[in-house]
Motif scaffolding. Structure first.
Motif, short mmCIF file in Angstrom:
data_model
loop_
_atom_site.label_atom_id
_atom_site.label_comp_id
_atom_site.label_asym_id
_atom_site.label_seq_id
_atom_site.Cartn_x
_atom_site.Cartn_y
_atom_site.Cartn_z
N UNK A 104 47.68 46.73 38.49
CA UNK A 104 47.35 47.86 39.55
C UNK A 104 45.86 47.86 39.77
N UNK A 105 45.34 47.06 39.15
CA UNK A 105 43.74 47.17 39.45
C UNK A 105 43.46 46.44 40.70
N UNK A 106 42.45 46.67 41.48
CA UNK A 106 42.02 45.94 42.78
C UNK A 106 41.42 44.87 42.44
N UNK A 107 41.70 43.74 42.98
CA UNK A 107 41.50 42.39 43.15
C UNK A 107 39.91 42.16 43.11
N UNK A 108 39.47 41.39 42.20
CA UNK A 108 38.18 40.78 42.22
C UNK A 108 38.01 39.46 41.25
N UNK A 109 37.04 38.80 41.47
CA UNK A 109 37.01 37.51 40.75
C UNK A 109 36.15 37.77 39.51
N UNK A 110 35.08 38.45 39.50
CA UNK A 110 34.19 38.77 38.36
C UNK A 110 33.23 40.06 38.56
N UNK A 111 32.96 40.66 37.36
CA UNK A 111 31.94 41.65 37.56
C UNK A 111 30.67 41.28 37.31
N UNK A 112 29.87 41.56 38.15
CA UNK A 112 28.34 41.07 38.23
C UNK A 112 27.58 41.65 36.79
N UNK A 113 27.12 40.86 36.19
CA UNK A 113 26.46 41.13 34.97
C UNK A 113 25.49 42.22 34.61
N UNK A 114 24.67 42.11 35.90
CA UNK A 114 23.66 43.17 36.12
C UNK A 114 24.03 44.54 36.52
N UNK A 115 24.81 44.46 37.90
CA UNK A 115 24.94 45.57 38.68
C UNK A 115 26.33 46.32 38.21
N UNK A 116 27.49 45.47 37.71
CA UNK A 116 28.58 46.00 37.46
C UNK A 116 29.50 46.02 38.62
N UNK A 117 29.12 45.29 39.89
CA UNK A 117 29.84 45.35 41.11
C UNK A 117 30.92 44.49 40.95
N UNK A 118 32.07 44.69 41.43
CA UNK A 118 33.17 43.70 41.29
C UNK A 118 33.44 42.75 42.51
N UNK A 119 33.06 41.67 42.08
CA UNK A 119 32.45 40.57 43.06
C UNK A 119 33.64 39.80 43.65
N UNK A 120 33.74 39.17 44.75
CA UNK A 120 34.49 38.17 45.38
C UNK A 120 34.02 36.93 45.41
N UNK A 121 34.53 36.04 44.72
CA UNK A 121 33.99 34.62 44.63
C UNK A 121 34.62 33.58 45.55
N UNK A 122 33.99 33.09 46.57
CA UNK A 122 34.42 32.15 47.46
C UNK A 122 34.39 30.68 46.77
N UNK A 123 35.51 29.86 47.14
CA UNK A 123 35.66 28.72 46.47
C UNK A 123 35.00 27.57 47.53
N UNK A 124 35.68 26.97 48.29
CA UNK A 124 35.06 25.91 49.11
C UNK A 124 35.86 25.90 50.36
N UNK A 125 35.74 27.10 51.38
CA UNK A 125 36.52 27.13 52.47
C UNK A 125 36.34 26.17 53.74
N UNK A 126 36.54 25.06 53.54
CA UNK A 126 35.97 24.14 54.58
C UNK A 126 37.00 24.32 55.89
N UNK A 127 38.17 24.32 55.24
CA UNK A 127 39.27 24.41 56.27
C UNK A 127 39.38 25.39 57.01
N UNK A 128 39.16 26.60 56.43
CA UNK A 128 39.11 27.92 57.21
C UNK A 128 38.02 27.97 58.01
N UNK A 129 36.66 27.56 57.69
CA UNK A 129 35.53 27.66 58.67
C UNK A 129 35.95 26.48 59.83
N UNK A 130 36.33 25.44 59.43
CA UNK A 130 36.67 24.54 60.65
C UNK A 130 37.59 25.14 61.35
#
Length: 484
Positions: A298-324
């Motif tokens: 039930x927790x909101x999606x995130x990739x990781x918690x930033x070690x300093x700020x505690x923000x719930x971060x989204x980590x992009x992978x390699x979106x070549x297809x999407x940007x193209x």
């Protein structure tokens, strides 16, 4: 001797005979060559060995298709452009986080802060993953989805059902699944079988993540002007889910096979690998998809918690297809393969160059078939586009560090989590956009205006977050902020 009596010498007659003979031989050779080439074109390959769905070693396919295999082997060669490629030693590429320290600061709390290197060719895609320090931290077996010829292992995990096996793979650690793959004899980087049907060599997609993702995209209402087959499917009865292998056009397939891996996706231990395409392909639409996604608990999606700020971060992978997909080449029907695997002449055959690399290293065949300008002019135009996006990216790096510094100052001044809620949300939004372009491997060229827009938003959100944090970054600031 009448010819001789008319002034022809014996030597002249002999010379004439020799010339006629030589001409006859030349014409005969030419006709034989033409016939041979026509025959060759009718039989583009000879099947000397059998290959099937479990043939993951490209060398075996190379016996039947040596032209393609010879060019594939060149992906092991180092290649480099101004903004990408293999920039280090032959052992390992250069570290991006050392060249751009803001990347390391941005990724604190995530394995990319330990090891984040320049890319290399397809031949290294499995070996480099096995060597990265990132796997010293807990990693999911889902990570092999794009780095290995994984389909036989998925079928094994799913008792013959590859989709079922794929959905189970995230439950294994990377080391466990990698060991199984080695034991089965399938420890190869992405191979011929991943993009070609072994019986016909027809292009096809195999990756379950892509199949689920493109179906979700088709079922959405997101505009897809670059995908006519999806638009056609939407206008039909939708009795069956969109199937890229049945519904996709050949031009679309020449990008779909690349979009199996050169994309953004979730790849960790809480749920199966997901392509965030249910709202569309651009950065904002994918962010919306992730924001609406919940983990099984039930927790909101995130990739990781930033070690300093505690923000719930989204980590992009390699979106070549999407940007193209947001750029003029996609709108014009230019596929990934047209630029990165352009056709080349080999004898009488026209084959795709399987030395997948930057078009900047192959301008004549990759660019000048459409763009009839001098090579120097084409390179100058690309460099200007990439240079401008690079400058925006670096400004974004400065801005995100300023945001993090402001949050840490506010924390030191006693700011609460609730007071920093807005600043941390701005950090999530800014990092997502900054990383979307940093992780994408064209330095904005795939869609220059879209990339500049995304980076502009990243800088804006980072500065808004910095201001939100600075309200609480000095003694007495809390009271001042509340008074306002």
């Amino acid at each position: 001797m009448k010819i001789l009596q008319k002034g022809w010498s014996l030597l002249g007659v002999i010379a004439l005979v020799l010339v006629v003979g030589a001409a006859t031989a030349a014409v005969t050779a030419l006709l034989m060559n033409i016939a041979e080439r026509k025959s060759e074109a009718k039989t583009p390959f000879v099947r000397l060995v059998e290959v099937d769905e479990d043939t993951t070693d490209a060398a075996r396919w190379g016996v039947n298709w040596p032209r393609q295999y010879d060019s594939y082997l060149r992906t092991a060669l180092p290649t480099k452009t101004r903004f990408g490629g293999h920039g280090g030693s032959e052992a390992l590429p250069e570290q991006k986080i050392e060249r751009d320290p803001w990347l390391k600061r941005m990724f604190l709390g995530y394995a990319f802060s330990l090891d984040y290197r320049d890319r290399r060719g397809h031949a290294y895609m499995l070996a480099d993953q096995e060597e990265t320090e990132r796997i010293t931290k807990p990693q999911s077996g889902s990570c092999l989805h794009c780095h290995a010829s994984i389909m036989p292992l998925y079928r094994t995990l799913g008792d013959g059902d590859a989709m079922k096996g794929f959905e189970e793979s995230y439950k294994y650690s990377y080391q466990e699944l990698n060991a199984k793959m080695h034991e089965m004899g399938h420890a190869h980087p992405v191979s011929c079988v991943d993009c070609h049907a072994p019986d016909t060599m027809q292009l096809r997609v195999t990756r379950p993540g892509f199949i689920h993702g493109i179906r979700a995209l088709a079922e959405s209402d997101a505009p897809v002007p670059h995908l006519p087959s999806v638009q056609q499917w939407r206008e039909g009865d939708r009795a069956k889910p969109y199937d890229p292998n049945l519904d996709g056009t050949r031009t679309e397939m020449r990008s779909y096979v690349c979009g199996q891996c050169h994309v953004e996706y979730y790849c960790a231990t809480k749920m199966p690998l997901v392509f965030p395409w249910g709202r569309g392909l651009d950065a904002t639409q994918q962010e919306q998809f992730w924001n609406e996604t919940k983990f099984p608990d039930g927790e909101q999606f995130f990739d990781y918690t930033h070690a300093e700020t505690g923000a719930k971060i989204l980590k992009a992978q390699h979106p070549e297809y999407e940007l193209w997909s947001q750029g003029i080449h996609a709108r014009s029907g230019v596929s990934c393969a047209d630029c990165h695997m352009p056709y080349q002449r080999d004898g009488s055959s026209k084959v795709s160059d399987h030395w997948v690399r930057s078009p900047l290293l192959n301008v004549n065949r990759a660019c000048q078939t459409c763009h009839h300008q001098p090579e120097a002019e084409i390179l100058a135009r690309v460099d200007q586009i990439q240079g401008r996006n690079y400058d925006l990216l670096q400004r974004g790096g400065v801005a995100i560090v300023a945001l993090i510094d402001a949050v840490m100052a506010a924390k030191a001044a006693g700011a609460t989590e609730e007071q920093l809620k807005d600043a941390l949300e701005f950090q999530r939004k800014a990092q997502w956009r900054l990383d979307f372009i940093a992780a994408e491997n064209s330095m904005g060229f795939h869609a220059p205006q879209e990339a500049a827009k995304v980076l502009g938003e990243a800088i804006d959100y980072a500065r808004q977050g910095e201001l939100a944090a600075l309200r609480f970054a000095a003694p007495g600031a809390e009271a001042v902020a509340q008074a306002k």
